[in-house]
Design an enzyme around this catalytic site. Structure first.
Site, PDB file in Angstrom:
ATOM      1  N   LYS A   1       0.860  -1.202   0.000  1.00  0.00           N
ATOM      2  CA  LYS A   1       0.000   0.000   0.000  1.00  0.00           C
ATOM      3  C   LYS A   1       0.888   1.241   0.000  1.00  0.00           C
ATOM      4  CE  LYS A   1      -3.833  -2.173   2.513  1.00  0.00           C
ATOM      5  NZ  LYS A   1      -5.060  -2.136   1.774  1.00  0.00           N
TER       6      LYS A   1
ATOM      7  N   ASP B   1      -5.077 -13.848  11.152  1.00  0.00           N
ATOM      8  CA  ASP B   1      -5.472 -13.332   9.840  1.00  0.00           C
ATOM      9  C   ASP B   1      -4.930 -11.929   9.588  1.00  0.00           C
ATOM     10  OD1 ASP B   1      -6.999 -13.469   7.392  1.00  0.00           O
ATOM     11  OD2 ASP B   1      -8.451 -12.111   8.299  1.00  0.00           O
TER      12      ASP B   1
ATOM     13  N   HIS C   1      -0.390  -7.956   9.059  1.00  0.00           N
ATOM     14  CA  HIS C   1      -0.539  -6.540   8.699  1.00  0.00           C
ATOM     15  C   HIS C   1      -0.248  -5.604   9.878  1.00  0.00           C
ATOM     16  CE1 HIS C   1      -2.253  -8.560   5.395  1.00  0.00           C
ATOM     17  NE2 HIS C   1      -3.522  -8.517   5.735  1.00  0.00           N
TER      18      HIS C   1
ATOM     19  N   LYS D   1     -13.425  -7.456  12.777  1.00  0.00           N
ATOM     20  CA  LYS D   1     -14.451  -7.391  11.744  1.00  0.00           C
ATOM     21  C   LYS D   1     -15.755  -6.917  12.364  1.00  0.00           C
ATOM     22  CE  LYS D   1     -12.481 -10.786   8.591  1.00  0.00           C
ATOM     23  NZ  LYS D   1     -11.979  -9.915   7.507  1.00  0.00           N
TER      24      LYS D   1
HETATM   25  C1  BG6 Z   1      -6.491  -9.973   4.500  1.00  0.00           C
HETATM   26  C2  BG6 Z   1      -7.339 -10.746   5.450  1.00  0.00           C
HETATM   27  O1  BG6 Z   1      -5.150 -10.322   4.637  1.00  0.00           O
HETATM   28  O2  BG6 Z   1      -6.643  -8.591   4.773  1.00  0.00           O
HETATM   29  C3  BG6 Z   1      -8.799 -10.323   5.344  1.00  0.00           C
HETATM   30  O3  BG6 Z   1      -7.227 -12.130   5.171  1.00  0.00           O
HETATM   31  C4  BG6 Z   1      -8.922  -8.839   5.514  1.00  0.00           C
HETATM   32  O4  BG6 Z   1      -9.603 -11.006   6.291  1.00  0.00           O
HETATM   33  C5  BG6 Z   1      -7.960  -8.115   4.597  1.00  0.00           C
HETATM   34  O5  BG6 Z   1     -10.257  -8.493   5.188  1.00  0.00           O
HETATM   35  C6  BG6 Z   1      -7.929  -6.628   4.875  1.00  0.00           C
HETATM   36  O6  BG6 Z   1      -7.171  -6.006   3.877  1.00  0.00           O
HETATM   37  P1  BG6 Z   1      -7.524  -4.546   3.382  1.00  0.00           P
HETATM   38  O7  BG6 Z   1      -6.495  -4.238   2.351  1.00  0.00           O
HETATM   39  O8  BG6 Z   1      -8.918  -4.587   2.849  1.00  0.00           O
HETATM   40  O9  BG6 Z   1      -7.417  -3.682   4.609  1.00  0.00           O
END
Ligand code: BG6
Length: 524
Positions: A208, A262, A267, A367
């Protein structure tokens, strides 16, 4: 049509000075029937081609078990991605030019039998296109196919020797491992077949634009960096929130995964690394990975004690999100009625090093929260003396308030921006404080922001692994989360329910309240 930008030595003079030029290669997608191929990979490859980064000689070969012709694959991709790529709908002429490089080959990736024939077919496509035999294999499959697929490529002599002129680079989608032991086992097994330089472990957050800007903002300016340490920073909050629940068909995967595996393990920890790391000696892949690894080692050293004192798990119940009713996690498709999978996790993390000792990092992801926001908010310390204040009223109740602490907020998505808030004097005859914000947003630039997958695929073509995860980095991230996973599993921890459309369970608020702080509302 030839693609002049890709064929010429320089798509952009300045960029070429900084990064190697993308090479011509075949892009083979294993698991091409999946959602990722149509939703992310093909649109990214299309944009790369449109932007002149993907050579006309580079074929894209979708591989999966189902029977399809090249034509039906092209049609399927066109239908799925039309309107999803960066510039709106694709013109039929442009699609015609692009789709000439799209092929499909049927293969059961799990068994070795078809690989030799596949190799021959691939070579014949490459010979026709004049590509040579440099290859990217993108593993968009379920993770249990990662190792068998690479073994079968090896048996079919599709992994070039170290001294061969052609190369193979393999991109692995997440999840790469399920915990520390499985990640180590996978890396160890792959190491027998591939060199680390051939392995690209994707974390799409690193692709990103705004995530990359964290490094540039920190190390391309001299005025902010001296402030980012324990002397000036009160605490840091990192939020990756989503308003969506489970996407169709993801129940099986997600219930085995949960928010910690996840999103937080990858992230969120990557964001933490980028905001907390020391400046690298050189801006290259190795030095960056080394500095990120040091942060992960510091959090491993810092977070001891009772897990329940610093980690909170939650699971969404029914509620309302974006004005629409939302069902509970337990009512989602393919979720067992007694599932203990967390859809929310919050924690207080200590980065135990010279720069950050004593500064809490509060992390949360989940979520079915009120909005989709990813951001890093740095809150600085209060001014040492309250020389100024102002009267603030809420209805009939008025109070004297002092200066608010300065905040620096990196908004990664949506409304990408960097904001610095500070106090000014409200115009008038009194010394009254007024908080204001200095904003940078991407409207300054006219060109659209590249999609994460576009940037990452370009880097694979360039052979640049800076924005991918090195095995030791990934293992350090697993090392941090695995004790939490083990603890939850041993104690059969039931996540605290939270209403869909709320900011998570009450315990997440208590985590900060007990430190005299509160979560920021990301709309601020
Ligand atoms: C993914 C996860 O890695 O990242 C998902 O598996 C999540 O569950 C997604 O929704 C979120 O990514 P972004 O780019 O939409 O923030």
């Amino acid at each position: 049509m030839s693609n002049p930008k890709a064929d010429s030595p320089a798509a952009d003079e300045n960029e070429v000075r900084l990064r190697p030029h993308p090479e011509t290669a075949s892009v083979v997608i294993f698991g091409a029937s999946g959602d990722l191929t149509a939703r992310k990979l093909l649109p990214a490859l299309f944009d790369l081609w449109s932007d002149g980064y993907l050579s006309d000689q580079s074929p894209i070969i979708g591989v999966a078990r189902r029977e399809k012709t090249d034509e039906s694959f092209r049609q399927e991709i066109y239908t799925a991605m039309n309107g999803q790529f960066r510039g709106g709908p694709i013109s039929p002429e442009k699609w015609e030019q692009f789709s000439q490089r799209l092929f499909y080959r049927q293969l059961d990736i799990a068994i070795p039998d078809g690989y030799y024939a596949f190799k021959q077919e691939l070579e014949s496509i490459e010979n026709r296109q004049g590509t040579g035999h440099n290859r990217i294999v993108y593993m968009a499959t379920s993770p249990d196919l990662f190792l068998p697929a690479i073994e079968h490529l090896g048996f079919a002599k599709m992994i070039p020797d170290r001294d061969a002129t052609e190369w193979l680079r393999v991109v692995f989608e997440k999840p790469f491992g399920h915990d520390l032991a499985s990640a180590q086992e996978l890396s160890g097994n792959l190491r027998r077949l591939l060199r680390e330089q051939q392995i690209y472990r994707i974390d799409h957050y690193l692709g990103k634009e705004t995530v990359q800007n964290i490094l540039l903002f920190r190390f391309g300016n001299s005025i902010f960096e001296p402030l980012l340490n324990r002397n000036h920073v009160d605490h840091i909050q990192i939020t990756v929130s989503e308003s969506q629940g489970l996407e169709r068909g993801r129940g099986g995967y997600y219930d085995n995964s949960g928010a910690l595996r996840d999103v937080l393990q990858n992230h969120v920890l990557q964001l933490l690394c980028l905001i907390a790391m020391e400046p690298p000696a050189l801006f290259n892949s190795n030095d960056l990975h080394e500095e990120k690894l040091k942060v992960l080692k510091a959090i491993n050293a810092g977070n001891s004690g009772e897990i329940t004192d610093w980690v909170v798990a939650g699971q969404y119940s029914a509620g309302t999100v974006d004005g629409k009713p939302a069902i509970s996690y337990l009512s989602e498709e393919r979720i067992p009625a007694d599932s203990r999978t967390e859809t929310f996790v919050a924690m207080k993390v200590k980065v135990d090093n010279w720069r950050w000792a004593g500064v809490p990092f509060y992390l949360r992801t989940g979520k079915r929260l009120p909005s989709r926001v990813s951001e890093i908010a740095i809150q600085f310390k209060h001014p040492p003396l309250n020389l100024f204040n102002t009267v603030e009223c809420d209805g009939d109740i008025c109070a004297l308030v002092g200066a608010q602490p300065n905040k620096l907020v990196f908004r990664i998505q949506p409304s990408e921006s960097i904001k610095l808030s500070f106090s000014t004097k409200r115009p008038g005859m009194q010394y009254q404080i007024h908080p204001v914000t200095m904003d940078f947003d991407y409207k300054t630039f006219t060109q659209p922001l590249p999609e994460a997958y576009e940037r990452l695929l370009l880097d694979v073509l360039r052979g640049d692994s800076t924005l991918f995860m090195r095995s030791d980095e990934l293992e350090a991230a697993w090392q941090f989360v695995t004790p939490i996973l083990n603890f939850w599993s041993q104690k059969k921890t039931v996540p605290e329910p939270y209403r869909s459309g709320s900011w998570g369970p009450r315990a997440a608020d208590d985590l900060l309240r007990s430190d005299g702080r509160q979560w920021r509302s990301p709309a601020q």
